[in-house]
Design an enzyme around this catalytic site. Structure first.
Site, PDB file in Angstrom:
ATOM      1  N   LYS A   1     -70.504  29.863  88.665  1.00 14.02           N
ATOM      2  CA  LYS A   1     -69.455  29.364  89.558  1.00 14.02           C
ATOM      3  C   LYS A   1     -68.094  29.328  88.866  1.00 14.02           C
ATOM      4  O   LYS A   1     -67.076  29.707  89.442  1.00 14.02           O
ATOM      5  CB  LYS A   1     -69.835  27.969  90.065  1.00 14.02           C
TER       6      LYS A   1
ATOM      7  N   THR B   1     -80.237  41.869  83.564  1.00 11.49           N
ATOM      8  CA  THR B   1     -79.679  41.014  82.507  1.00 11.49           C
ATOM      9  C   THR B   1     -80.413  41.178  81.175  1.00 11.49           C
ATOM     10  O   THR B   1     -80.134  40.443  80.237  1.00 11.49           O
ATOM     11  CB  THR B   1     -79.710  39.535  82.937  1.00 11.49           C
TER      12      THR B   1
ATOM     13  N   SER C   1     -74.657  22.389  97.267  1.00 12.49           N
ATOM     14  CA  SER C   1     -73.508  22.224  96.376  1.00 12.49           C
ATOM     15  C   SER C   1     -72.156  22.399  97.066  1.00 12.49           C
ATOM     16  O   SER C   1     -71.115  22.177  96.449  1.00 12.49           O
ATOM     17  CB  SER C   1     -73.616  23.204  95.196  1.00 12.49           C
TER      18      SER C   1
END
Length: 778
Positions: free
Chosen positions: A722, A360, A679
């Site tokens: 997500k 990244t 989650s």
């Protein structure tokens, strides 16, 4: 009389072949196993609680020996201890008895052999007793002449009375050739064995006696060398009187460098004392070479050398934007950091810590910061470091001692204010050699690093001007004390659009240059790059994307070299030809509304993922079955979801006896992939409620959130990843916890937010209202 030999009936045991090692009955042997077949045999023996057969290879270079490549006689042994070290195992074994191979019963994944155990019943005689005493006397002489034998082994041998066992233990502790040891092992008759050992020991004694004679002559030579050294020292004194001093030039050069270095007065005073001591030492003194190396390090360090820093915010912003696409939050924080640095002159604040998935841009951002500040850039990788001396250096008393990596990096930079990147800080190890992360505390603490102490230098060095940056993939493994000294800047994954632009602006120009191509010879459409991103990469960064693009350009370069004329235009349909079958098929939303199937959203290090959570009910007694390689936290979320549903049975119109008469099975596909985290709580609960109430779950809805026993929906992390995964899968509505609304506005790009509907909930009631269909399965 000799031993009476008898053979037991055939038995089967796992086999471990050995290279140049012969195991004797009654002796302990430490071994290192690295071959997969050997490790599998060890595992089988431990599982079945049975011994192993150890037999020596005829040719030690063979990696996968067959039965024909082994000696026929070996030793049945017990495994006493096992120490696992990565892909190897270190074991301690005890030889039990001799065995003869009859054949093999299995070859893969490890060898199992059929053997007969050789039973030896001892009988005494005067001849055997005399041979035993003679062998023991020879062995004692060998030890007296300097043969290296452990004290435990020596005591054990001298305490034995059984001639057969004495011969075995002496042979196992002598440095014999493999064939000699094997010959002793294959000697079943005690008298025969003792005679062979007698000849071997006689040969060893003659070698040791010759060695003693040579050692005496060497001592005489050393005395001669000492005499020469004294004469050389006298010659040195005479040369001094005559004004001829070769070493004086070296001492003066050190003195000049130390003065130029402009080190602190206390440090200079101490170094001068070391220099004066060096000047008095003979060049033949071993300490002189250690001191010379130490003085070279001290004199070469940039005690007062600094890069001329230029803090131009516009220039820095321009460089950051030119080098990296996206990462707006990261760039903004760095510009703020530089702004404060320009006003104050020096920042005594937290060290920057870049945390995010591989590829990244963490390391390249560090290089850009150095370029923006006109400073030198130093990178040190800490991954796998386990020795504290790697950070603080070794004490000078050790042979080959050196400063730690921080001081080495400063020395390589030749300036005391570089941008210093400590890469992979989350992968530092801890063992008996110390805790490297604890050694970093002083270096990374702005209140302490002005007087950083390196064990090798033994004088403080000022690190307060160094711009430290650390990087890692996760911060969970960074010790809390170290984490407290750093400011976390998160690097999230790139969106598909960001990856597309990074490929066009940064990756392709670099790859064209590296492969000798240009846009006049080859062109790639946006559809090609999108195809690669979606079906050939699965990552948060762009490292895999760069590799796939490079793979295409290599094949294009080959065509050009083979004589291909004109421009090569690559389209989406050509990707399969260049890269082969698709590696990843993006998870798409369900084709229809299903009962018991809820779409959950998950975070991974390579970005967001879609989880199709399936549940079903069957006749039973209220048991909950969980499959799909779920972690402990996710299992607890499923238990909490079921408990909440049972507590709200009346509200959900569920019959009282339904739970006592049914078992519930929850499964999350892709069972080979480990899954964990809280989650998925709301998705697990929704799937179960859908199964019990027979109400389908909307195929267009994705959801994430932790659930409590009271049905509250708690905040979760990884919202951006997500939501991007949900968008790729074609979901139209996302259910998020109320407290995650702030993350959506901050992290998720506008074009994604406009394309989807977001619903924020505080409790499971809100989730069910949005997710469940009122009708039957459609």
């Amino acid at each position: 009389m000799s031993n009476i030999i008898s053979f037991k009936p055939e038995r089967k045991y796992p086999l471990v072949p050995l290279r140049d090692i012969v195991v004797f009955p009654g002796a302990f042997f430490p071994l290192s196993l690295g071959r997969q077949s050997s490790l599998a045999a060890l595992e089988e023996a431990r599982k079945e609680n049975q011994p192993l057969v150890f037999i020596t290879q005829l040719d030690s270079h063979l990696n996968n020996p067959k039965i024909s490549d082994l000696y026929s006689i070996g030793t049945l042994s017990r495994v006493k201890q096992v120490f696992q070290e990565g892909k190897e195992a270190r074991i301690l074994i005890e030889g039990v008895k001799r065995v003869r191979i009859l054949g093999y019963a299995q070859m893969k994944p490890f060898i199992i052999v059929r053997v007969e155990e050789i039973e030896e019943k001892e009988e005494r005689s005067d001849k055997i007793e005399a041979l035993k005493n003679n062998v023991l006397n020879q062995f004692k002489k060998c030890v007296t002449l300097g043969k290296s034998i452990s004290m435990d082994a020596l005591i054990n041998i001298l305490s034995l009375d059984n001639p057969h066992h004495i011969a075995d233990l002496i042979a196992s502790n002598l440095s014999l050739k493999t064939n000699q040891k094997q010959e002793i092992l294959e000697s079943f008759q005690t008298e025969d064995k003792l005679r062979k050992l007698q000849l071997i020991l006689a040969h060893e004694l003659s070698i040791l006696e010759l060695g003693k004679e040579l050692e005496s002559k060497t001592q005489q030579e050393l005395s001669k060398m000492q005499k020469e050294m004294v004469l050389r020292e006298q010659l040195k004194t005479i040369q001094k009187e005559l004004g001829i001093d070769d070493e004086q030039g070296e001492v003066e050069e050190f003195r000049r460098k130390i003065k130029i270095a402009k080190m602190p007065s206390e440090t200079e005073e101490k170094i001068m004392k070391e220099l004066n001591r060096f000047a008095k030492l003979s060049q033949y003194n071993p300490e002189a070479s250690y001191l010379r190396t130490y003085l070279e390090w001290i004199a070469d360090l940039p005690w007062n050398k600094k890069s001329k820093e230029e803090v131009d915010l516009k220039k820095a912003e321009k460089i950051l934007n030119a080098d990296h696409y996206g990462l707006s939050t990261v760039k903004e924080r760095i510009i703020e950091y530089l702004a404060v640095n320009k006003l104050v002159g020096k920042i005594k604040g937290p060290i920057l810590c870049f945390i995010g998935p591989s590829g990244t841009g963490k390391t390249s951002i560090g290089r850009s910061i150095a370029r923006a500040l006109s400073r030198k850039f130093v990178k040190v990788s800490l991954g796998g470091i386990r020795d504290e001396a790697e950070i603080r250096g070794h004490r000078r008393t050790y042979v080959g001692a050196l400063p730690g990596r921080i001081i080495q990096g400063i020395n390589n930079a030749k300036t005391r204010n570089p941008v210093f990147m400590l890469d992979e800080i989350d992968k530092i190890g801890v063992d008996f050699r110390g805790d490297p992360s604890a050694a970093l505390l002083e270096a990374l603490d702005p209140e302490q690093n002005k007087d950083f102490s390196d064990h090798y230098l033994e004088v403080p060095f000022d690190l307060s001007d160094v711009f430290f940056i650390t990087t890692g993939n996760v911060f969970d493994t960074i010790p809390p004390a170290l984490l407290d000294r750093m400011e976390i800047i998160r690097f999230t994954g790139y969106t598909e659009e960001e990856k597309l632009k990074i490929a066009r602006i940064h990756l392709l120009p670099k790859l064209f240059k590296n492969h000798g191509l240009d846009r006049q010879r080859v062109s790639l459409t946006e559809d090609v790059i999108r195809k690669i991103i979606r079906n050939y990469t699965h990552e948060a960064g762009v490292r895999e994307l760069e590799r796939e693009l490079a793979s295409i350009l290599r094949k294009v370069a080959k065509k050009v070299v083979d004589g291909k004329k004109g421009k090569i235009n690559l389209e989406e349909k050509d990707v399969h030809e260049y890269l082969g079958p698709e590696k990843y098929i993006p998870w798409a939303k369900e084709s229809k509304n299903e009962i018991g199937v809820a779409t959950g959203l998950a975070w991974t290090q390579s970005g967001g993922e879609i989880l199709a959570i399936e549940s079903t009910a069957m006749p039973g007694k209220g048991k909950l079955i969980l499959t799909g390689q779920l972690g402990e936290v996710m299992k607890e979320s499923a238990q909490a979801a079921l408990s909440y549903i049972r507590s709200q049975a009346r509200k959900l119109a569920i019959a009282d006896k339904f739970f006592s008469n049914h078992d519930f099975h929850i499964h999350i596909p892709e069972g080979a992939v480990p899954k964990d985290g809280p989650s998925a709580g709301v998705a697990l609960a929704t799937s179960l409620i859908s199964t019990i109430t027979k109400k389908p779950v909307s195929k267009d809805v994705g959801m994430t959130g932790e659930i409590t026993l009271r049905g509250k929906v708690l905040e979760i992390g990884g919202v951006k990843e997500k939501v991007l995964a949900a968008h790729r899968a074609g979901l139209k509505k996302i259910i998020l916890p109320e407290n995650n609304k702030k993350n959506l506005l901050k992290d998720v790009p506008d074009e994604i937010r406009k394309d989807m509907k977001f619903v924020y909930v505080k409790s499971l009631d809100g989730v069910l209202k949005e997710a469940l269909q009122t009708g039957r399965k459609s």
